[in-house]
Design a protein around this motif. Sequence first.
Motif, PDB file in Angstrom:
ATOM      1  N   PHE A  82     -41.604 -18.135 -12.919  1.00 46.98           N
ATOM      2  CA  PHE A  82     -40.790 -18.869 -13.890  1.00 46.98           C
ATOM      3  C   PHE A  82     -41.321 -18.780 -15.323  1.00 46.98           C
ATOM      4  O   PHE A  82     -40.585 -18.374 -16.224  1.00 46.98           O
ATOM      5  CB  PHE A  82     -40.666 -20.347 -13.463  1.00 46.98           C
ATOM      6  CG  PHE A  82     -39.902 -20.534 -12.189  1.00 46.98           C
ATOM      7  CD1 PHE A  82     -38.514 -20.473 -12.172  1.00 46.98           C
ATOM      8  CD2 PHE A  82     -40.570 -20.739 -10.994  1.00 46.98           C
ATOM      9  CE1 PHE A  82     -37.804 -20.623 -10.999  1.00 46.98           C
ATOM     10  CE2 PHE A  82     -39.869 -20.899  -9.809  1.00 46.98           C
ATOM     11  CZ  PHE A  82     -38.484 -20.839  -9.807  1.00 46.98           C
ATOM     12  N   SER A 125     -33.381  -6.884 -19.931  1.00 45.20           N
ATOM     13  CA  SER A 125     -33.199  -7.239 -18.522  1.00 45.20           C
ATOM     14  C   SER A 125     -34.294  -6.631 -17.649  1.00 45.20           C
ATOM     15  O   SER A 125     -34.845  -7.301 -16.771  1.00 45.20           O
ATOM     16  CB  SER A 125     -31.822  -6.766 -18.040  1.00 45.20           C
ATOM     17  OG  SER A 125     -30.791  -7.432 -18.736  1.00 45.20           O
ATOM     18  N   VAL A 140     -29.087 -15.528 -15.134  1.00 44.89           N
ATOM     19  CA  VAL A 140     -29.486 -15.943 -16.487  1.00 44.89           C
ATOM     20  C   VAL A 140     -29.309 -14.803 -17.481  1.00 44.89           C
ATOM     21  O   VAL A 140     -28.751 -14.978 -18.574  1.00 44.89           O
ATOM     22  CB  VAL A 140     -30.960 -16.432 -16.478  1.00 44.89           C
ATOM     23  CG1 VAL A 140     -31.482 -16.607 -17.898  1.00 44.89           C
ATOM     24  CG2 VAL A 140     -31.079 -17.735 -15.709  1.00 44.89           C
ATOM     25  N   THR A 144     -35.431 -16.451  -6.334  1.00 46.19           N
ATOM     26  CA  THR A 144     -35.556 -16.518  -7.791  1.00 46.19           C
ATOM     27  C   THR A 144     -34.984 -15.283  -8.487  1.00 46.19           C
ATOM     28  O   THR A 144     -34.518 -15.388  -9.632  1.00 46.19           O
ATOM     29  CB  THR A 144     -37.022 -16.707  -8.209  1.00 46.19           C
ATOM     30  OG1 THR A 144     -37.804 -15.612  -7.709  1.00 46.19           O
ATOM     31  CG2 THR A 144     -37.573 -18.009  -7.648  1.00 46.19           C
ATOM     32  N   TRP A 147     -32.568 -15.137 -11.943  1.00 49.78           N
ATOM     33  CA  TRP A 147     -32.847 -14.454 -13.202  1.00 49.78           C
ATOM     34  C   TRP A 147     -31.762 -13.439 -13.549  1.00 49.78           C
ATOM     35  O   TRP A 147     -31.441 -13.241 -14.726  1.00 49.78           O
ATOM     36  CB  TRP A 147     -34.219 -13.787 -13.148  1.00 49.78           C
ATOM     37  CG  TRP A 147     -35.321 -14.772 -13.343  1.00 49.78           C
ATOM     38  CD1 TRP A 147     -36.246 -15.186 -12.424  1.00 49.78           C
ATOM     39  CD2 TRP A 147     -35.588 -15.509 -14.530  1.00 49.78           C
ATOM     40  NE1 TRP A 147     -37.073 -16.130 -12.958  1.00 49.78           N
ATOM     41  CE2 TRP A 147     -36.695 -16.354 -14.261  1.00 49.78           C
ATOM     42  CE3 TRP A 147     -35.008 -15.551 -15.803  1.00 49.78           C
ATOM     43  CZ2 TRP A 147     -37.213 -17.218 -15.214  1.00 49.78           C
ATOM     44  CZ3 TRP A 147     -35.521 -16.407 -16.761  1.00 49.78           C
ATOM     45  CH2 TRP A 147     -36.622 -17.230 -16.455  1.00 49.78           C
ATOM     46  N   VAL A 151     -37.642  -8.519 -18.288  1.00 50.95           N
ATOM     47  CA  VAL A 151     -37.656  -9.866 -17.706  1.00 50.95           C
ATOM     48  C   VAL A 151     -37.763  -9.793 -16.183  1.00 50.95           C
ATOM     49  O   VAL A 151     -38.523 -10.557 -15.568  1.00 50.95           O
ATOM     50  CB  VAL A 151     -36.400 -10.651 -18.131  1.00 50.95           C
ATOM     51  CG1 VAL A 151     -36.292 -11.962 -17.349  1.00 50.95           C
ATOM     52  CG2 VAL A 151     -36.436 -10.933 -19.622  1.00 50.95           C
ATOM     53  N   MET A 152     -37.035  -8.889 -15.553  1.00 50.06           N
ATOM     54  CA  MET A 152     -37.115  -8.771 -14.097  1.00 50.06           C
ATOM     55  C   MET A 152     -38.488  -8.271 -13.665  1.00 50.06           C
ATOM     56  O   MET A 152     -39.001  -8.670 -12.610  1.00 50.06           O
ATOM     57  CB  MET A 152     -36.032  -7.833 -13.580  1.00 50.06           C
ATOM     58  CG  MET A 152     -34.618  -8.387 -13.703  1.00 50.06           C
ATOM     59  SD  MET A 152     -34.409 -10.022 -12.962  1.00 50.06           S
ATOM     60  CE  MET A 152     -34.756  -9.675 -11.231  1.00 50.06           C
ATOM     61  N   LEU A 161     -38.649 -13.163 -21.872  1.00 49.08           N
ATOM     62  CA  LEU A 161     -37.271 -13.281 -22.355  1.00 49.08           C
ATOM     63  C   LEU A 161     -37.253 -13.722 -23.816  1.00 49.08           C
ATOM     64  O   LEU A 161     -36.538 -13.134 -24.650  1.00 49.08           O
ATOM     65  CB  LEU A 161     -36.511 -14.281 -21.494  1.00 49.08           C
ATOM     66  CG  LEU A 161     -35.084 -14.628 -21.933  1.00 49.08           C
ATOM     67  CD1 LEU A 161     -34.210 -13.387 -21.995  1.00 49.08           C
ATOM     68  CD2 LEU A 161     -34.474 -15.668 -20.993  1.00 49.08           C
ATOM     69  N   PRO A 194     -41.465 -14.938 -16.910  1.00 51.26           N
ATOM     70  CA  PRO A 194     -40.153 -14.402 -17.306  1.00 51.26           C
ATOM     71  C   PRO A 194     -39.567 -15.111 -18.527  1.00 51.26           C
ATOM     72  O   PRO A 194     -38.931 -14.467 -19.371  1.00 51.26           O
ATOM     73  CB  PRO A 194     -39.285 -14.638 -16.062  1.00 51.26           C
ATOM     74  CG  PRO A 194     -40.235 -14.761 -14.943  1.00 51.26           C
ATOM     75  CD  PRO A 194     -41.484 -15.356 -15.497  1.00 51.26           C
ATOM     76  N   ALA A 210     -40.661 -11.242 -13.661  1.00 53.53           N
ATOM     77  CA  ALA A 210     -40.318 -12.200 -12.607  1.00 53.53           C
ATOM     78  C   ALA A 210     -40.767 -11.752 -11.218  1.00 53.53           C
ATOM     79  O   ALA A 210     -40.555 -12.489 -10.241  1.00 53.53           O
ATOM     80  CB  ALA A 210     -38.805 -12.429 -12.599  1.00 53.53           C
TER      81      ALA A 210
END
Length: 341
Positions: free
Chosen positions: A264, A286, A335, A328, A332, A289-290, A271, A267, A293
């Motif tokens: 959490f 993207s 999001v 999760t 993401w 961020v992935m 982001l 990421p 995560a």
Amino acid sequence: MPDTVLDKLPALFATVLLGWAAARWGWLTDGRKGGAGGADPARVLSAAAQYLFIPALLFRAMARLDFAHMPWRTLAAYYGPLLAMVLAVYLVQRWRLHGAAGMALSSTQAAVPATRAVTAGFGNSVQVGVPVAAALYGEAGLAIHVPIVSLHALTLLTLLTVLAEADLARARLRHADGRGGSMAAAVRATVRATLIHPVVLPVLAGLGWNLLGLPLPAALDEWLRLLASAVAPLCLLLIGLSLGRQSLHGTLRGVFSIALLKLFLLPVLVLAAGKWVFGLEPLALSVAVMAAALPPGSNALIFAQRYRTLETETAAATLLCTLAFALTAPLWVLVLARIPG
């Protein structure tokens, strides 16, 4: 998550379960000797991973790295927040172990801060990350993800190895003379231990090979690739072996903290940095961020086993966070889909 990603997870868990069963039923031990010649099979396999297979993987990755075509802005958006969080975790853990009185770390505690930091930061960027990037974003996404993977060990493992060795050097000097030893002696011990470390040495050797512009001969490249292919299954087996030998009692608080940080907080940081500091385009944002995560990678357990600290907690965090990632990751994805381009 896409089916191609979900197809990978059962194989990971099945390999961990195989290691757990091997520990529970003693498949890797000789009942007459208590192990292979009296040795702990988990230690033997961990040593093989540390000194044979992981060095081959790291050397090959660094020797083949193409620095001329790296997406440096995306890498800065990913590694800036990652290194900041990892260093913050390390410093907080070190402060907590020192205590309010400023006591020095003991030799048994010395590697705890670096181990917790590497577990919170080192993601499973290959076994889980590659299929996630390919399934969600195709070849274009994979082309961004692979450079992130290529610098993972160079940055995180090298940095945290130096920090762990520095803490160990200080602890050994304090125990040796009762006063803490000289800074020069601590620096010499740290440099020596770091340079011959089975993570740092192949990274530096591969980097040197790359900078000299030397091609990898086909036979050498194939040999290194063969050795490197053993890393993933061996590390997954070690997670199962560690869980099978130890109780999880007393580890769940640490696992929960790692999950919050890795799944959490990191990421969110990437982001924010990618969107508002580096202005990444939607695809690069993207993918970064992935990647942030992703659950902890099995190399964190190798790190813990080398320093013989937090082994069960690290194994449990790796397994349970990978299970949680199935929930999760779609969060993401949703999001990121709602963020305006």
